[in-house]
Enzyme design. Sequence first.
Site, short mmCIF file in Angstrom:
data_model
loop_
_atom_site.label_atom_id
_atom_site.label_comp_id
_atom_site.label_asym_id
_atom_site.label_seq_id
_atom_site.Cartn_x
_atom_site.Cartn_y
_atom_site.Cartn_z
N GLU A 1 -1.90 12.76 6.41
CA GLU A 1 -0.69 13.37 5.83
C GLU A 1 -1.05 14.59 4.60
O GLU A 1 -0.70 14.58 3.48
CB GLU A 1 0.04 12.23 4.95
N GLU B 1 0.61 5.71 12.27
CA GLU B 1 1.44 4.69 11.23
C GLU B 1 2.92 4.61 11.63
O GLU B 1 3.54 5.91 12.27
CB GLU B 1 1.42 5.13 9.88
C1 BG6 Z 1 1.96 6.92 4.48
C2 BG6 Z 1 0.37 6.72 4.02
O1 BG6 Z 1 2.50 7.70 3.76
O2 BG6 Z 1 2.63 5.72 4.33
C3 BG6 Z 1 0.04 5.61 3.72
O3 BG6 Z 1 -0.41 7.31 4.90
C4 BG6 Z 1 0.92 4.65 2.91
O4 BG6 Z 1 -1.38 5.54 3.00
C5 BG6 Z 1 2.18 4.50 4.01
O5 BG6 Z 1 0.56 3.44 2.51
C6 BG6 Z 1 3.33 3.56 3.41
O6 BG6 Z 1 3.64 4.10 2.17
P1 BG6 Z 1 3.90 3.36 1.01
O7 BG6 Z 1 4.24 4.37 -0.18
O8 BG6 Z 1 4.99 2.49 1.22
O9 BG6 Z 1 2.38 2.75 0.83
#
Ligand code: BG6
Length: 475
Positions: A165, A368
């Site tokens: 990201e 993700e």
């Molecule tokens: C992404 C990241 O932005 O989203 C992760 O790569 C992150 O590191 C995931 O944990 C979920 O976001 P959040 O803010 O709910 O942890």
Amino acid sequence: MRHTTLKPFPKDFLWGASTSAYQVEGANLIDGKGPSCQDVKKVPEGTSELDICADQYHRYKEDIALMAEMGFKVYRFSIAWSRILPKGTGEINPKGIEYYNNVINECLKYDMVPLVTMFHFDMPAALDERGSWSNPESVDWFLEFARVMFENYGDRVKYWLTINEQNMLTLVGPMIGTMVLPKDTKNVLKEIYQQNHHMLVAQAKAMALCHEMLPGAKIGPAPNISLVYPATCKPEDMIAAQNFNAVRNWLYLDMAVYGKYNNIVWSYLEEHDALPTFAPGDAEALANGHPDFIAFNYYNTATVEADDGTVVEGGDQQSSKGITGMAKTFPNPNLQKSQFGWEIDPIGFRATLREVYSRYRLPIVITENGLGAYDKLEEDGRVHDPYRIEYLAKHIEQMHQAISDGVEMIGYCPWSAVDLVSTHEGIRKRYGFIYVDRDDFDIRTLDRYRKDSFYWYKKVIASNGEDLSPEFTVE
Ligand code: BG6
């Protein structure tokens, strides 16, 4: 396009899930690890410190065995830069090298492909003190780190991800605790995009180095991509959507794939006196780095309208408020939201996959996708998370549609394999298939529990994505 029959998922499709070092490992200053920016930041009020997390450093064998029980073909995890190079450059920490050797070997024991993120939000603190990504030397720092990884793990790791990201580091860095700007910074936008430029060059050189040192390996970028919709069919809103798509999404993929700055972003930076300075050789380096695939993280789409002069910048990865002069975000009335306020858009997932594939024509792995929720461990030792099953089923269904649209997909790694600490909302915002017994301030036993989604995902993998029904068997 409405398909009468769906093409099957590829036979060797990589089903698995993801984590990142600073959010899951804990042991943040143990066995020679140096501090990263995450270890020295002030955590948001009411959320856990990052010293223990899910304690995977001490429990990786148990975690990987549970992933194997689900049938994972792949585990995406990151290497903490300051665990193997405590000061970011120079001296190597043998214990750090050994730890990731153990993790990789443990994956291979179960025929699970290690998909390694080189950098996931955890700049060594020693390098932040030397100017962080503002320092042009940061490109060489990253390459040194890449070389150490390729030399030590390249015989077994065949899939690499460069920077997780990078677009979020650039757009919402302070929110995720990653942005350090020089004290005398006058033009903040220019400095941020200079940092971004150094990361882009570092990424391109790392891709070239990977191909040179490890001819059989594959490497790609891992931005967070959200296709942007116009709020209405007003032409002004369409221009705003194109602006936001450019600055949020295409800048990063155009650069990784074509080695060229996106023209809309370039003009935006030019108008703000924020164009990055190219060092000699940067243009060639950018043109010479080629990804083998595109990895991206998807949580939802974005919707924007034309900026009416009232944009207040800020937000987090998925709830950005817009960019002055470019676009103003607009709540999409057609979408529901998660308990943490992120919109949910499975059909937008298909649209995003189609768009990315038709722009770049490279195979895609999703690194993700997932639902952050308040999970509860019940008296019977179970965690009932039908909301997560529903979320994942709808997204996998749309991925299946995208495959039938001709999108070449190689894998799916939702967030997250195990509960871990969120970027800014603590461990109470859980994503895992595996529940970890702790909360933000009470560390409890750290024991692992299989959630309902664990059993369900096991079934989905066993059927290679064909059976998404909510039923599952508890063994
Ligand atoms: C992404 C990241 O932005 O989203 C992760 O790569 C992150 O590191 C995931 O944990 C979920 O976001 P959040 O803010 O709910 O942890």
